[in-house]
Design an enzyme around this catalytic site. Structure first.
Site, PDB file in Angstrom:
ATOM      1  N   GLU A  61       2.334  -2.307   4.259  1.00 60.55           N
ATOM      2  CA  GLU A  61       1.249  -3.297   3.511  1.00 60.55           C
ATOM      3  C   GLU A  61       1.891  -4.363   2.490  1.00 60.55           C
ATOM      4  O   GLU A  61       1.349  -4.717   1.599  1.00 60.55           O
ATOM      5  CB  GLU A  61       0.227  -2.445   2.772  1.00 60.55           C
ATOM      6  CG  GLU A  61      -0.395  -1.355   3.425  1.00 60.55           C
ATOM      7  CD  GLU A  61      -1.772  -1.796   3.993  1.00 60.55           C
ATOM      8  OE1 GLU A  61      -2.089  -3.019   3.934  1.00 60.55           O
ATOM      9  OE2 GLU A  61      -2.368  -0.888   4.299  1.00 60.55           O
TER      10      GLU A  61
ATOM     11  N   GLU B 179       9.728  -5.728  -2.012  1.00 64.70           N
ATOM     12  CA  GLU B 179      10.626  -7.137  -2.176  1.00 64.70           C
ATOM     13  C   GLU B 179       9.580  -8.168  -2.020  1.00 64.70           C
ATOM     14  O   GLU B 179       9.602  -9.081  -2.709  1.00 64.70           O
ATOM     15  CB  GLU B 179      11.571  -7.254  -1.076  1.00 64.70           C
ATOM     16  CG  GLU B 179      13.016  -6.331  -1.354  1.00 64.70           C
ATOM     17  CD  GLU B 179      12.832  -5.098  -0.960  1.00 64.70           C
ATOM     18  OE1 GLU B 179      11.904  -4.505  -0.408  1.00 64.70           O
ATOM     19  OE2 GLU B 179      13.487  -4.078  -1.510  1.00 64.70           O
TER      20      GLU B 179
ATOM     21  N   THR C 267       6.158  -4.917   1.614  1.00 57.00           N
ATOM     22  CA  THR C 267       7.373  -4.064   0.845  1.00 57.00           C
ATOM     23  C   THR C 267       7.522  -4.550  -0.680  1.00 57.00           C
ATOM     24  O   THR C 267       6.959  -5.576  -0.914  1.00 57.00           O
ATOM     25  CB  THR C 267       8.666  -4.416   1.628  1.00 57.00           C
ATOM     26  OG1 THR C 267       8.951  -5.781   1.317  1.00 57.00           O
ATOM     27  CG2 THR C 267       8.943  -3.841   2.792  1.00 57.00           C
TER      28      THR C 267
ATOM     29  N   ARG D  44       6.710  28.766 -16.366  1.00 56.10           N
ATOM     30  CA  ARG D  44       8.269  29.015 -16.084  1.00 56.10           C
ATOM     31  C   ARG D  44       8.922  28.977 -17.134  1.00 56.10           C
ATOM     32  O   ARG D  44       9.089  28.113 -18.053  1.00 56.10           O
ATOM     33  CB  ARG D  44       8.840  27.775 -15.302  1.00 56.10           C
ATOM     34  CG  ARG D  44      10.307  27.949 -14.753  1.00 56.10           C
ATOM     35  CD  ARG D  44      10.627  28.857 -13.925  1.00 56.10           C
ATOM     36  NE  ARG D  44      12.038  28.822 -13.598  1.00 56.10           N
ATOM     37  CZ  ARG D  44      12.633  29.906 -12.882  1.00 56.10           C
ATOM     38  NH1 ARG D  44      11.859  31.070 -12.528  1.00 56.10           N
ATOM     39  NH2 ARG D  44      13.858  29.724 -12.797  1.00 56.10           N
TER      40      ARG D  44
ATOM     41  N   GLY E 215      14.829  24.279  -8.276  1.00 55.30           N
ATOM     42  CA  GLY E 215      15.134  24.449  -6.704  1.00 55.30           C
ATOM     43  C   GLY E 215      13.743  24.471  -6.011  1.00 55.30           C
ATOM     44  O   GLY E 215      13.975  24.071  -4.840  1.00 55.30           O
TER      45      GLY E 215
ATOM     46  N   GLN F 271      12.078  17.290  -9.993  1.00 52.14           N
ATOM     47  CA  GLN F 271      13.194  17.904 -11.078  1.00 52.14           C
ATOM     48  C   GLN F 271      12.804  19.144 -11.825  1.00 52.14           C
ATOM     49  O   GLN F 271      13.327  19.941 -12.173  1.00 52.14           O
ATOM     50  CB  GLN F 271      13.639  16.455 -12.059  1.00 52.14           C
ATOM     51  CG  GLN F 271      14.888  16.712 -12.586  1.00 52.14           C
ATOM     52  CD  GLN F 271      16.178  16.829 -11.692  1.00 52.14           C
ATOM     53  OE1 GLN F 271      16.027  16.516 -10.492  1.00 52.14           O
ATOM     54  NE2 GLN F 271      17.162  17.198 -12.279  1.00 52.14           N
TER      55      GLN F 271
HETATM   56  C1  LIG Z   1       4.150   5.142   8.112  1.00 50.92           C
HETATM   57  C2  LIG Z   1       3.745   3.536   8.265  1.00 50.92           C
HETATM   58  C3  LIG Z   1       2.312   2.978   8.742  1.00 50.92           C
HETATM   59  C4  LIG Z   1       2.391   1.998   8.679  1.00 50.92           C
HETATM   60  N1  LIG Z   1       0.904   1.337   9.166  1.00 50.92           N
HETATM   61  C5  LIG Z   1       0.681   0.121   9.566  1.00 50.92           C
HETATM   62  C6  LIG Z   1      -0.361  -0.306   9.861  1.00 50.92           C
HETATM   63  O1  LIG Z   1      -1.362   0.339   9.994  1.00 50.92           O
HETATM   64  N2  LIG Z   1      -0.690  -1.432  10.305  1.00 50.92           N
HETATM   65  C7  LIG Z   1       0.368  -2.605  10.538  1.00 50.92           C
HETATM   66  O2  LIG Z   1       0.201  -3.476  10.779  1.00 50.92           O
HETATM   67  N3  LIG Z   1       1.664  -2.108  10.056  1.00 50.92           N
HETATM   68  C8  LIG Z   1       1.886  -0.883   9.628  1.00 50.92           C
HETATM   69  N4  LIG Z   1       3.215  -0.460   9.282  1.00 50.92           N
HETATM   70  C9  LIG Z   1       4.227  -1.339   9.323  1.00 50.92           C
HETATM   71  C10 LIG Z   1       4.642  -1.849   7.664  1.00 50.92           C
HETATM   72  O3  LIG Z   1       3.676  -2.688   7.206  1.00 50.92           O
HETATM   73  C11 LIG Z   1       5.925  -2.672   7.749  1.00 50.92           C
HETATM   74  O4  LIG Z   1       6.876  -1.529   8.017  1.00 50.92           O
HETATM   75  C12 LIG Z   1       6.519  -3.293   6.508  1.00 50.92           C
HETATM   76  O5  LIG Z   1       5.267  -4.474   6.429  1.00 50.92           O
HETATM   77  C13 LIG Z   1       7.813  -3.755   6.669  1.00 50.92           C
HETATM   78  O6  LIG Z   1       8.160  -4.533   7.875  1.00 50.92           O
HETATM   79  P1  LIG Z   1       9.415  -3.954   8.665  1.00 50.92           P
HETATM   80  O7  LIG Z   1       9.378  -2.651   8.965  1.00 50.92           O
HETATM   81  O8  LIG Z   1       9.463  -4.867   9.842  1.00 50.92           O
HETATM   82  O9  LIG Z   1      10.795  -4.222   7.729  1.00 50.92           O
HETATM   83  P2  LIG Z   1      11.538  -5.796   7.714  1.00 50.92           P
HETATM   84  O10 LIG Z   1      10.364  -6.849   7.379  1.00 50.92           O
HETATM   85  O11 LIG Z   1      12.340  -5.807   8.606  1.00 50.92           O
HETATM   86  O12 LIG Z   1      12.034  -5.656   6.430  1.00 50.92           O
HETATM   87  C14 LIG Z   1      13.296  -4.944   6.119  1.00 50.92           C
HETATM   88  C15 LIG Z   1      13.663  -4.986   4.655  1.00 50.92           C
HETATM   89  O13 LIG Z   1      13.979  -6.566   4.399  1.00 50.92           O
HETATM   90  C16 LIG Z   1      13.371  -7.129   3.423  1.00 50.92           C
HETATM   91  N5  LIG Z   1      12.869  -8.320   3.609  1.00 50.92           N
HETATM   92  C17 LIG Z   1      12.312  -8.991   4.534  1.00 50.92           C
HETATM   93  N6  LIG Z   1      12.098 -10.357   4.395  1.00 50.92           N
HETATM   94  C18 LIG Z   1      12.581 -10.461   3.183  1.00 50.92           C
HETATM   95  C19 LIG Z   1      12.431 -11.669   2.204  1.00 50.92           C
HETATM   96  N7  LIG Z   1      11.983 -12.823   2.819  1.00 50.92           N
HETATM   97  N8  LIG Z   1      13.144 -11.466   1.141  1.00 50.92           N
HETATM   98  C20 LIG Z   1      13.535 -10.581   0.491  1.00 50.92           C
HETATM   99  N9  LIG Z   1      13.751  -9.325   1.317  1.00 50.92           N
HETATM  100  C21 LIG Z   1      13.067  -9.249   2.755  1.00 50.92           C
HETATM  101  C22 LIG Z   1      12.188  -5.941   3.449  1.00 50.92           C
HETATM  102  O14 LIG Z   1      11.689  -6.016   1.945  1.00 50.92           O
HETATM  103  C23 LIG Z   1      12.797  -4.679   3.760  1.00 50.92           C
HETATM  104  O15 LIG Z   1      13.538  -4.119   2.562  1.00 50.92           O
HETATM  105  C24 LIG Z   1       3.434   0.939   8.791  1.00 50.92           C
HETATM  106  C25 LIG Z   1       4.724   1.158   8.467  1.00 50.92           C
HETATM  107  C26 LIG Z   1       4.851   2.642   8.217  1.00 50.92           C
HETATM  108  C27 LIG Z   1       6.167   2.952   8.054  1.00 50.92           C
END
Ligand SMILES: Cc1cc2nc3c(=O)[nH]c(=O)nc-3n(C[C@H](O)[C@H](O)[C@H](O)COP(=O)(O)OP(=O)(O)OC[C@H]3O[C@@H](n4cnc5c(N)ncnc54)[C@H](O)[C@@H]3O)c2cc1C
Length: 396
Positions: free
Chosen positions: A373, A377, A375, A268, A350, A346
């Protein structure tokens, strides 16, 4: 793993990826489920990479499996997520905790694509804290019945069996794990089983994520995984395998972003020269490359420790070293992959803001790696506790 077996596996992975790419591209652009993925996995014998050869797998150690997932991750997070759901968190707990009969019944057909697997831990009210799950099981004498909802489950809508976690009904008992067969006849009649696909995901449109509801759903006594009460231990050990698979896939995403950026920035031209000659474009390249190497080194070290743990499953010191390094690898690599995808978008300007090009697709898909698996956090709290001491675990 012998060098020749490693070479042959990586050759199969490479050929699989090359054959998959144009098909995946069309499915992605059309936002349709990629029904060509599983037949291709079968063709290249990739449906049980870390599963013992006697059950039809390739017998790969964790470092080798991570390298395979790294390559597969370049093809997209959705593709790698299918492998994680089926193998890393579907087959692996059965290989680790299943009895001989369960291994024959589930591992052999799942390496042949006759059974697709999934892992059902998350529920609407229990995500980051799986101890809060609501699904129950009840002992009915010659079988169990399970009741509750699992949602956000990778492969749920295409699975034939799902490793599922539940508490004993009406008691203050410990969580157990079950291999739940999906009875398609019952499902068709709407009898005690209902599944629904998640169709509103931000990314990964070509692979399946779904929920399932069990309503006094019968599960044979033979299908309990490990001993009654082992559920939490099984879930946490399985998540080590799952997190490592996410981290390895993210290394592939970063590498693909780098390849794309290098190729595009050389071809580019703006301001009379290839954009690769502009210093601020080179900054993107330098950061992506450094974070690629750092992520890869963390993943390989985490995989090496996981192999050590696999050899010494009762050594708690090794387990915790592996668990913590996997958390670091997952946290770092998923953020680095998100950053790499953002930088690649980036550099594409575009054109980057479109899922017709690979950076835009990676950006949409890889975001989930900072959520599932465990988050960001939860990974940070785990890493901090590994330094401060368990008494400082903030999520207890
Ligand atoms: C596309 C996709 C595929 C998935 N595949 C699987 C699967 O195959 N099997 C399975 O079992 N699950 C699966 N999941 C689920 C995934 O593991 C959960 O979404 C994840 O563990 C977070 O749980 P939650 O969505 O309930 O968020 P929550 O637990 O409600 O968390 C919301 C927010 O609060 C924060 N939080 C929560 N507790 C605390 C704490 N103590 N301190 C600080 N921050 C905190 C979190 O970090 C997050 O930012 C999948 C999710 C997605 C989106």
């Amino acid at each position: 793993m012998e060098q020749s077996e490693f070479d042959s596996l990586m050759r199969d992975v490479e050929e699989f990826c090359v054959e998959l790419r144009p098909k995946e591209e069309i499915h992605y652009i059309e936002h349709t489920y990629n029904d060509e993925l599983i037949p291709l996995c079968k063709k290249y014998n990739l449906l049980g990479i870390p599963i013992e050869k006697k059950y039809g797998g390739r017998g790969a150690d964790s470092v080798t499996y991570a390298k395979a997932l790294e390559r597969i991750g370049k093809e997209g997070t959705g593709i790698r997520t299918f492998f994680s759901g089926h193998t890393s968190i579907g087959q692996v707990p059965i290989q680790m905790w299943g009895n001989e009969e369960q291994k024959k019944r589930y591992l052999i057909p799942s390496t042949r694509a006759e059974k697709i697997l999934a892992f059902g831990l998350t529920e609407p009210e229990a995500g980051s804290n799986p101890l809060e799950l609501k699904m129950t099981y009840e002992d009915k004498g010659d079988h169990f019945v399970l009741k509750g909802i699992k949602y956000l489950i990778s492969n749920a809508g295409i699975a034939d069996a799902i490793v599922t976690f539940a508490y004993p009904k009406g008691e203050n008992g410990k969580m157990s794990a079950f291999i739940v067969d999906i009875d398609k006849e019952r499902e068709a009649k709407g009898e005690s089983l209902m599944r629904q696909d998640l169709t509103t995901k931000l990314g990964m449109p070509t692979t399946n994520t779904g929920m399932f509801e069990l309503n006094d759903y019968p599960v044979p006594k033979d299908n309990i995984l490990g001993n009654e009460g082992d559920g939490f231990k099984i879930a946490m050990t399985t998540l080590m395998s799952g997190r490592l698979s996410v981290a390895a896939g993210c290394v592939g995403v970063i590498e693909d972003c780098l390849d794309e950026v290098v190729r595009y920035s050389k071809q580019r031209n703006q301001h009379g020269k290839p954009i690769a000659k502009h210093q601020l474009v080179q900054e993107h390249i330098a950061i992506i490359k450094t974070e690629l190497d750092a992520s890869r080194l963390l993943v390989y070290e985490a995989a090496r420790l996981k192999d050590l743990y696999n050899l010494n499953p009762s050594d708690q010191r090794v387990r915790s070293a592996a668990d913590n390094m996997i958390a670091e690898a997952k946290f770092y690599a998923s953020n680095a992959a998100w950053n790499a995808a953002d930088r690649a978008v980036q550099v594409f300007g575009g054109r980057g803001y479109s899922y017709l090009f690979r950076p835009g697709r990676h950006l949409q898909d890889v975001r989930v790696c900072r959520i599932y698996e465990g988050t960001d956090e939860i990974m940070k709290l785990k890493i901090a506790a590994s330094v401060l001491g368990r008494e400082y675990e903030a999520y207890r």
